[in-house]
Motif scaffolding. Structure first.
Motif, PDB file in Angstrom:
ATOM      1  N   THR A   1       5.506   9.501  -5.279  1.00 49.55           N
ATOM      2  CA  THR A   1       5.162  10.308  -6.681  1.00 49.55           C
ATOM      3  C   THR A   1       6.128   9.863  -7.868  1.00 49.55           C
ATOM      4  OG1 THR A   1       6.551  12.091  -5.829  1.00 49.55           O
ATOM      5  CG2 THR A   1       4.092  12.326  -5.267  1.00 49.55           C
TER       6      THR A   1
ATOM      7  N   GLU B   1       1.569   3.572  -3.157  1.00 48.00           N
ATOM      8  CA  GLU B   1       0.545   4.907  -3.576  1.00 48.00           C
ATOM      9  C   GLU B   1       0.889   6.060  -2.953  1.00 48.00           C
ATOM     10  OE1 GLU B   1      -3.274   3.649  -4.558  1.00 48.00           O
ATOM     11  OE2 GLU B   1      -2.844   1.487  -4.807  1.00 48.00           O
ATOM     12  N   GLN B   2       1.812   6.174  -2.041  1.00 51.45           N
ATOM     13  CA  GLN B   2       2.077   7.454  -1.370  1.00 51.45           C
ATOM     14  C   GLN B   2       3.223   8.176  -2.087  1.00 51.45           C
ATOM     15  OE1 GLN B   2      -0.031   8.282   0.999  1.00 51.45           O
ATOM     16  NE2 GLN B   2      -0.984   6.220   0.519  1.00 51.45           N
TER      17      GLN B   2
ATOM     18  N   GLN C   1       2.010   9.541  -8.432  1.00 48.11           N
ATOM     19  CA  GLN C   1       1.252   8.504  -7.925  1.00 48.11           C
ATOM     20  C   GLN C   1       0.401   7.706  -8.950  1.00 48.11           C
ATOM     21  OE1 GLN C   1      -2.119   8.381  -7.912  1.00 48.11           O
ATOM     22  NE2 GLN C   1      -2.555   6.721  -6.501  1.00 48.11           N
TER      23      GLN C   1
ATOM     24  N   GLU D   1       0.822  -1.196  -0.151  1.00 46.84           N
ATOM     25  CA  GLU D   1       0.053   0.184   0.033  1.00 46.84           C
ATOM     26  C   GLU D   1       0.973   1.352   0.189  1.00 46.84           C
ATOM     27  OE1 GLU D   1      -0.241  -2.373   1.952  1.00 46.84           O
ATOM     28  OE2 GLU D   1      -2.342  -3.253   2.013  1.00 46.84           O
ATOM     29  N   HIS D   2       1.941   1.056   0.703  1.00 45.16           N
ATOM     30  CA  HIS D   2       2.897   2.202   0.782  1.00 45.16           C
ATOM     31  C   HIS D   2       3.138   3.027  -0.660  1.00 45.16           C
ATOM     32  CE1 HIS D   2       6.982   0.755  -0.156  1.00 45.16           C
ATOM     33  NE2 HIS D   2       6.269  -0.479  -0.200  1.00 45.16           N
TER      34      HIS D   2
END
Length: 488
Positions: free
Chosen positions: A9, A6-7, A11, A3-4
């Motif tokens: 850039t 998607e933090q 994105q 999940e990290h």
């Protein structure tokens, strides 16, 4: 998982890369990912189709008013190299890649990351869904089995693609643009060697050589790293003084990765074990000294085994095999005289195995000259003919001839100066980009290759520099938009 990502850039790119990390995709196992991408294309209203080999092409019409612009093909390969540390169980056909950020770099835990070429694929997908980008007709070509055989490119359908320029997104150095690459071929050697039963005074031991850095068999071949096959064969040759006989051997798992580990099971007289162990300990120090500063974690061990095999190579076959392997071609053969600093011809002794007398070797020969590939293949044939082995050449692919006066290259250099503030280095790479094969099928295509900075490709040390991904994305968007400006 992951999940990290998607933090990070940009994105959109990292969101697609997360999908790639979560979807197992070693060479030959890309079907699940292809299905996911087809579903994605349908959700976004994008046309898609496959050729007979299974390569996927997703198409997006031009921004209104830019229909007359030259069509752009964004190209990458879906598969990744499957390498994990020996002490880390990982099923690349089932398990996702677990990623983490470390001091500005993205890495994977104990496995290859798949940035090669997952980031190129992710970038192409992000371009396709970018509604703010002004662009001409777009095609995203995703090929299969690049890492194992170049199969997707070799079997790519002709008269299928419509674009006039191709951007290969499979390079690994920021600040550089590639306009040529080496061709290559696999050299496969096989034999059924004679065996004999154990003698009553023989015992069984295992030799293990582990802890090497490994790396890409093309772009890292000149860096002086240890090859586990070469080093363990050297150790076995030294141990012939103690009347050893080979039982089995396995070293390396991919012909395009420098082997990091190798293991041999052998028999020797019981009264020679102590002397052999001392020799192994001394050889470990010799190898560590020779490779100091490069291979700091090299480990060589000899371990007694309780189970006794039914057969081992007979003494003559064992000696002849080790002698042949010891002198087999390996490493940098010649540096280019026309492209300074570039390896012209090399060979990686990638995969070696022996089981129940069945011997197998797969080496990957690379060169900017097809004639040099043929010459090294013939040296393998001549050498292994002497021990009765069969040699064949397969999966041959051509190199990509540089075009330094290309208009596409001039455009990229101008945009690089504008967005990065420096002139890009124009390079020829000693690796098998698919561009050479694609150029043979689509000779009118102009091509360049560029990408973010990836280090340690084809090994569990693979990592990508996060800031270079941002730079790569900015350049890719700028180039696609600039190519559409011709139709404005």
């Amino acid at each position: 998982m992951n999940e990290h990502l998607e933090q990070l850039t940009p994105q959109p790119l990292w969101r697609h890369f997360r999908t790639l990390c979560n979807t197992p995709r070693p060479s030959g196992h890309e079907a699940e990912l292809v299905a996911i991408l087809e579903q994605w294309a349908e959700r976004h209203g994008l046309a898609h189709d496959r050729d007979d080999f299974g390569n996927l092409c997703i198409r997006k019409p031009a921004t209104p008013g830019r229909e007359a612009a030259l069509g752009v093909i964004l190209q990458g390969h879906l598969d990744m190299v499957a390498q994990a540390n020996a002490d880390h169980p990982h099923d690349f056909t089932r398990d996702p890649i677990e990623t983490y950020v470390d001091d500005g770099w993205l890495r994977a835990r104990h496995t290859t990351l798949g940035a090669d070429n997952g980031l190129g694929v992710a970038a192409a997908l992000a371009i396709l869904e970018d509604e703010e980008l002004v662009h001409g007709p777009l095609e995203a070509l995703f090929t299969l089995e690049e890492e194992s055989s170049m199969g997707g490119a070799l079997h790519l359908a002709e008269n299928w693609l419509e674009g006039g320029v191709l951007l290969n997104l499979d390079s690994e150095d920021r600040g550089e643009v590639f306009i040529g690459c080496a061709g290559g071929a696999d050299v496969v050697v096989e034999a059924q060697l004679p065996t004999a039963k154990p003698n009553s005074d023989e015992v069984v031991v295992q030799l293990s050589l582990t802890g090497l850095v490994g790396g890409h068999s093309g772009i890292d071949i000149h860096r002086g790293r240890g090859n586990a096959n070469r080093l363990l064969i050297r150790v076995l040759r030294a141990l012939e003084a103690y009347d050893i006989r080979l039982v089995s051997y396995r070293g390396g798992t991919l012909r395009n990765a420098i082997p990091r580990e190798a293991f041999a099971t052998l028999m020797l007289p019981a009264d020679e074990v102590k002397a052999a162990q001392s020799r192994v300990a001394a050889l470990e120090q010799v190898l560590r000294g020779e490779l100091a500063g490069v291979e700091e974690n090299l480990t060589l061990t000899m371990t007694p085994l309780e189970a006794s095999p039914d057969q081992a190579l007979n003494a003559h076959a064992s000696h002849m095999l080790l002698a042949a392997l010891n002198v087999a071609p390996y490493g940098v053969e010649r540096m280019s005289s026309t492209v300074p600093g570039v390896v012209e011809t090399s060979n990686n002794l990638g995969v070696v195995s022996l089981d129940a007398g069945r011997f197998h070797l797969c080496a990957l020969v690379r060169s900017l000259r097809d004639s040099a590939v043929e010459a090294i293949a013939d040296r393998f044939r001549g050498l292994f003919d002497l021990i009765g082995a069969r040699t064949r050449v397969e999966n041959a692919y051509p190199g990509w001839t540089p075009a330094p006066d290309s208009a596409l290259l001039a455009r990229f250099r101008r945009l690089h100066r504008r967005h990065v503030g420096s002139e890009p280095a124009v390079k020829v790479i000693h690796a098998g980009l698919e561009c050479g094969i694609l150029a043979g099928k689509y000779p009118d295509l102009e091509m360049i290759s560029f990408g973010p900075s990836i280090r340690g490709a084809h090994s569990p040390d693979e990592r990508v520099e996060l800031s270079s991904v941002e730079e790569f994305w900015e350049l890719l968007r700028a180039l696609v938009e600039d190519l559409a400006s011709d139709a404005a």
